[in-house]
Scaffold this motif. Sequence first.
Motif, short mmCIF file in Angstrom:
data_model
loop_
_atom_site.label_atom_id
_atom_site.label_comp_id
_atom_site.label_asym_id
_atom_site.label_seq_id
_atom_site.Cartn_x
_atom_site.Cartn_y
_atom_site.Cartn_z
N VAL A 9 34.45 31.22 26.49
CA VAL A 9 35.48 30.71 27.40
C VAL A 9 35.49 31.64 28.62
O VAL A 9 36.41 32.40 28.82
N HIS A 10 34.49 31.67 29.37
CA HIS A 10 33.28 30.89 29.39
C HIS A 10 32.02 31.74 29.20
O HIS A 10 30.91 31.23 29.32
N TRP A 11 32.20 33.03 28.93
CA TRP A 11 31.09 33.92 28.59
C TRP A 11 31.25 34.34 27.13
O TRP A 11 32.36 34.26 26.57
N ILE A 40 43.05 36.18 35.34
CA ILE A 40 42.34 37.12 36.21
C ILE A 40 42.04 36.52 37.60
O ILE A 40 41.51 37.22 38.45
N HIS A 41 42.34 35.26 37.79
CA HIS A 41 42.36 34.67 39.14
C HIS A 41 43.65 33.85 39.26
O HIS A 41 44.06 33.20 38.30
N GLY A 42 44.23 33.84 40.44
CA GLY A 42 45.34 32.91 40.68
C GLY A 42 46.70 33.43 40.25
O GLY A 42 46.89 34.64 40.04
N ILE A 97 33.45 40.74 31.29
CA ILE A 97 32.56 41.66 31.99
C ILE A 97 31.94 41.04 33.24
O ILE A 97 31.24 41.72 34.00
N GLU A 98 32.17 39.77 33.50
CA GLU A 98 31.54 39.16 34.68
C GLU A 98 31.85 40.05 35.90
O GLU A 98 32.97 40.56 36.05
N PRO A 99 30.84 40.29 36.76
CA PRO A 99 30.99 41.32 37.79
C PRO A 99 32.20 41.16 38.72
O PRO A 99 32.66 42.15 39.28
N ASP A 100 32.72 39.95 38.89
CA ASP A 100 33.91 39.85 39.75
C ASP A 100 35.14 40.45 39.07
O ASP A 100 36.20 40.55 39.71
N HIS A 101 35.00 40.86 37.81
CA HIS A 101 36.11 41.53 37.12
C HIS A 101 35.73 42.90 36.58
O HIS A 101 36.54 43.53 35.90
N SER A 102 34.51 43.33 36.85
CA SER A 102 34.13 44.63 36.29
C SER A 102 33.46 45.53 37.32
O SER A 102 33.00 46.62 36.98
N ALA A 146 42.45 36.18 30.60
CA ALA A 146 41.11 36.23 31.21
C ALA A 146 40.95 35.06 32.19
O ALA A 146 41.86 34.80 32.98
N ASP A 147 39.83 34.31 32.11
CA ASP A 147 39.64 33.21 33.07
C ASP A 147 40.56 32.02 32.80
O ASP A 147 40.75 31.16 33.67
N GLY A 148 41.06 31.93 31.59
CA GLY A 148 41.95 30.81 31.24
C GLY A 148 43.16 30.81 32.16
O GLY A 148 43.72 31.87 32.45
FE1 FEO Z 1 34.33 34.35 34.55
FE2 FEO Z 1 36.00 35.28 37.65
O1 FEO Z 1 35.12 35.26 36.00
#
Ligand code: FEO
Length: 404
Positions: free
Chosen positions: A147-149, A229-231, A81-86, A166-168
């Motif tokens: 990991v990590h929220w 979710i990144h990279g 749910i971190e805002p850069d993904h929601s 997710a962020d992993g």
């Molecule tokens: Fe933990 Fe880019 O999010």
Amino acid sequence: MYSTKKVTDDLIWVGANDRRLAMFEGVYSVPKGVSYNSYLLRDEKTALFDTVDKAVDRRFLENIIHALDGKKLDYLIVQHIEPDHSAGLCDLIARYPDMKIVCNKKTLGFIQQFHEVDIDSRVHIVGEGDTLSTGKHTLRFFMAPMVHWPEVMVTYDATDKILFSADGFGCFGALNGALFADEVDFSRDYMDEARRYYTNIVGKYGPQVQAVFKKLAPHLDRIKYICPIHGLVWRKDIEYILGKYQLWSTYEPEKKGVLIVYGSMYGNTESVAEALAAKLKIQGVKDVLLRDVSNTHVSWLIADSFTYSHIVIACPTYNLHIYPPMAYYLEDMKALNLKNRTCSIIYNGSWAPKCGDLITAFLTDEMTGMTILGEKILITSAATEENVNQLEQLADALVSSLKQ
Ligand code: FEO
């Protein structure tokens, strides 16, 4: 204009890149930009994995509309749910009001904290091991708390053997036309940013990463794609990145080598650090890295500290305390739970040299598994002949420790 990428026959990347962001989370510079990844599964039912940051939500919507190709969106799976993904959540609800939001109980609470939206009528709660069928594909959810929220979960598509992680396995750095790690020179162009991303964002939570690996163990050998979710997306050499995660999440160094982090007000401590580095090279140490603590963002120092087995800390006393940028670096290492390194200390002080004892106490009392190698070396303003001999002894001690 839309810019989507095919991952598999049924899966389309609908994310976007941001090359204007100066500081990710307001903390980390991202000179190479960053990507926000979202993936659309086109099956009998359609399912979207996460959304993106508000900075790129227009391109994201264009991508989704194009990828849906007239279909409706049935599910939004909120893994994180971190805002850069929601940030795109409310716009999606407005556009696809019948869409179900698939998330766990913890996420539900966070959605209500971050977004003003009627969620109860459209939520579909999932828990550990639950599955969701979209037709041909069966998605299984694994909780990945911290990991990590706390609300993070990952998803395994058993049909195409895809791990939505997710962020992993995420990475700083925009995607320059590529989507897959094997389309770029990953170790040259992305590895440093992948390490900086993991160690600073997730580094504190090594045990939690290990716990997820245990849960995924029955599937790990079968995974064909990792979609973070990144990279970049992984579809080849998956063992390579899994191996890095194994080291990072257990705080094992990648290199037997010496990282020298120095702070210097007028160049005297820097000269000592340089002299030590030269002595190590003369003795054949392959991996030696010097970093000026005042001129290197701490996120790089953290990434380096996860990499190297031995760390030499060299700095002056300042206001009877540790030189401020060095104190910040040490605090950050502690916050990120870095452990099990061999450290040596060089400290400077012209009239009240205090920081040697303070650094020793910090490493031994406030961190875990930090071994102090050799006697700490006191520089009184500028190095003396005695200091030169002490540096020789320290270089010998480091070399013999590296051989163990
Ligand atoms: Fe933990 Fe880019 O999010």
